[in-house]
Design an enzyme around this catalytic site. Structure first.
Site, PDB file in Angstrom:
ATOM      1  CD  GLU A  47      -2.563  -1.119   2.464  1.00 53.33           C
ATOM      2  OE1 GLU A  47      -2.782  -0.115   3.422  1.00 53.33           O
ATOM      3  OE2 GLU A  47      -2.642  -2.377   2.435  1.00 53.33           O
ATOM      4  CG  ASP A  58      -3.300   8.413   8.760  1.00 54.54           C
ATOM      5  OD1 ASP A  58      -2.902   6.868   8.798  1.00 54.54           O
ATOM      6  OD2 ASP A  58      -3.580   8.774   7.626  1.00 54.54           O
TER       7      ASP A  58
END
Ligand SMILES: Cc1ncc(COP(=O)(O)O)c(C=O)c1O
Lengths: 261, 394
Positions: A47, A58
């Site tokens: 990824e 995040d």
């Protein structure tokens, strides 16, 4: 056939590892080099994050890598330039991961077309809602044979999971717990119950666990129930070190164990 | 149903929606399914109205500013949100949301703040209800707005610095969203403006709509007409402006004017004039207009007023702008500071620098003597004294 489908068909039953890293970090031109090295080290799919200024899902490690990547000058335009040589070097499936706004500015159709041209197989966009995907973008993704990956969490209802299973074309991304990225997963009764519950649903799509997978224990735990697991922050942290390229093989081995491939 | 309000999908035309990661979905879905039912309950309405009256001090006066009216050649009315408890309109929303959070069984409140007005309004209602409160505030804003940080702490709130990105309001909002992802069960996020994923923009607009509901009644008493010719308000995220416009949206004759912060000038590279400088995209969970690069990275805005220093506007504003129902104008730092001083010297009211942006628009218009003009005086200037003193070298 799309490389993601092929991978899960051929490797059914084996332990598979995916690694996340942010394009443009630690260096503006580290993307292809990292991808190559990870493939050689035995990683099964990748990824590649395209950075965004406001990555709300995040934790600090990936936030930092995104900030640095932007400072280094990374953009979607540049990333697709760099990825033109991807398929000369890398055979494993590659997904792009990022937030919806950069993709919208690039143009969703143009984005899917660029993915297809450089050999990207799928995308993970956590803030692209299912409703908008289905109404506005599904046809474009299908036209270019790009898998769109949806996330599920311990709180996603069964009805919603079934709907996601219908719309998914690569795998389902199981977020390991209630958290932003980078919080190490602790194996508990709760996670076990969650993993068991999802596995028992017998979904059409493979299951891939991500968020908080940092070592062999959490990897093995996830793989008891899922088809693959994704390591992100723990790997991005490694990239702080001078000799990160040399360390990649042992990093991968530490997570997968010596049974790799 | 008005054409200007949100549809059943959560959109205003092309704008709105809920662009959120799956981790936030259960909380947003719970809100979406329950907010209308809860705010329409008799017990909710009763408690909300009572607190607005006895605690906030509503209705806020509609003041005919005599000397301003003479100067501008029209009837200039000021809607005095500055007289609310805690000094701004923000408290209308936090009272509504804390009552909602209680009914959802939440035990912990989080909020973001820029200038600190929304943080103070949130800390206040949490003290009032005895609920734990965490406010995220950009590291830079913590330094710029020290008195409000002290007020929040005194009220028992924990102020957590947002040290990511540009360390201002948008980053505080990111941190609050991350907190919610990590605490999905017993926490409610009190967003401070008409931004964020559906149903926030609609919910906050409903709580702030008390501003125009009162204004209609007060105008009828004072002028014999329920509607003004012009309604003017400043726009950060847009909550006081939506509150001011809400009950006039369907009266097409009412001209709605929203003042954005041009900072050092729209073309200076130091501006927060979103409707001029922004393009369509997604920010903080909704499709709207935002300041961004061609690569879709959010651009850090600038304004002398921390409360207008936001790179987007709420989705309903993006819609009203696009279809032309409201007019979006840009006011520079200098124009706002001068307007703030003018109101102080002519009417004895020190306005918040945010609100001074709305007042500055009066200079740029020409009126008929019979015109009735309402300006939303969204907050008082106590928090800005430092700012004014420095600017004018007092
Ligand atoms: C007095 C005042 N007015 C206006 C604003 C801007 O917010 P909004 O556009 O949501 O009304 C703020 C924000 O802090 C404020 O404190």
């Amino acid at each position: 056939m799309n490389r993601i489908k092929q991978l899960f068909n051929n490797k059914a039953g084996k332990k598979m590892l995916s690694i996340y890293f942010t394009a443009g970090y630690p260096r503006i031109d580290s993307t292809i080099e990292l991808a190559k090295t990870l493939e050689t080290a035995g990683v099964d799919f990748l990824e590649i994050g395209f950075p965004y200024s406001d990555p709300v899902a995040d934790g600090p490690v990936i936030q930092h890598s995104s900030e640095e990547a932007l400072k280094n000058g990374m953009s979607l335009d540049l990333l697709f330039q760099q990825l033109k040589e991807l398929r000369q070097h890398v055979q494993i499936p590659v997904l792009l991961m990022g937030y919806v706004n950069p993709m919208l500015q690039y143009g969703v159709e143009r984005f899917c077309k660029s993915c297809a041209e450089v050999g990207v197989d799928g995308v993970i966009v956590p803030d692209l809602p299912m409703y908008e995907y289905e109404e506005l973008y599904q046809d474009v993704f299908r036209k270019y044979n790009i898998s769109n990956i949806f996330l599920i969490t311990p709180q996603t209802s069964e009805a919603r999971i079934r709907k996601i299973d219908e719309l998914s074309t690569g795998f389902i991304y199981m977020v390991s717990s209630f958290a932003t990225t980078g919080k190490n997963l602790t194996v508990s009764e709760q996670t076990t119950a969650y993993f068991e519950r999802i596995k028992a649903l017998n979904l059409h799509n493979p299951l891939v666990v991500g968020f908080g997978i940092a070592d062999q224990a959490s990897f093995d735990h996830a793989l008891t129930y899922a088809d693959a697991a994704i390591v992100g922050s723990a790997f991005v942290r490694l990239l702080d070190q001078e000799d990160y390229l040399e360390q990649i093989p042992s990093f991968v081995e530490r997570i997968k164990g010596s049974v790799a491939v | 149903m008005s054409n200007y309000q949100v549809n059943e999908k959560g959109y205003y035309g092309d704008f709105g929606g809920a662009y959120i990661p799956e981790m936030m979905f259960p909380n947003i879905e719970e809100l979406r399914l329950r907010y209308m039912e809860i705010i329409n309950e008799d017990s909710f309405k009763k408690e909300f109205e009572q607190l607005l009256r006895d605690y906030v001090g509503r209705p806020s006066p509609l003041y005919l500013a005599k000397r301003f009216s003479e100067k501008y050649g029209a009837n200039i009315f000021l809607k005095r949100e500055d007289l609310n408890h805690t000094g701004a309109h923000k408290v209308n929303n936090t009272i509504g949301q804390i009552l909602l959070a209680k009914r959802l069984g939440k035990k912990r409140i989080i909020a973001e703040t820029g200038a600190g007005q929304h943080g103070v309004a949130t800390a206040t209602v949490c003290a009032l209800m005895g609920i734990k409160c965490v406010v995220y505030m950009g590291e830079i804003d913590i330094q710029r707005q020290a008195p409000n940080v002290a007020r929040m702490k005194m009220m028992g709130a924990e102020v957590r610095p947002a040290s990511s990105g540009s360390k201002t309001l948008k980053d505080a909002t990111n941190e609050a969203m991350r907190d919610w992802i990590n605490n999905p069960v017993d926490t409610h996020y009190i967003i401070g403006s008409v931004v964020g994923p559906h149903p926030y923009p609609d919910m906050v607009a409903r709580f702030q709509s008390v501003i125009s509901a009162e204004t209609r009644k007060q105008l009828l008493e004072k002028t014999g007409r329920e509607t003004p010719d012009y309604a003017i308000a400043c726009v950060g995220g847009g909550s006081n402006a939506i509150g001011m416009f809400y009950h006039f949206l369907d009266d097409e004759a009412v001209q709605l004017i929203a003042a954005e912060a041009a900072g050092k000038g729209v073309d200076s590279g130091h501006s927060a004039a979103t409707s001029v400088l922004g393009q369509e995209g997604v920010l903080h969970g909704s499709r709207t207009i935002l300041m961004q690069t061609t690569d879709g990275q959010v651009i850090e805005p600038y304004s002398i007023s921390a409360g207008l220093d936001y790179p987007g506007i709420g989705p309903q504003h993006a819609f009203l702008h696009k279809i032309g129902r409201a007019k979006y104008v840009s006011i520079t730092d200098d124009e706002a500071m001068q307007a703030g001083l003018l109101l102080t010297r002519m009417e004895g009211i020190i306005p918040a620098v945010e609100s001074a942006h709305a007042l500055a628009q009066l200079e740029k218009m020409s009126f008929k003597p019979s015109d009735n003009v309402v300006v939303c005086l969204s907050g008082r200037g106590d928090k800005d004294l430092d700012n004014y003193m420095k600017y004018f070298n007092f």
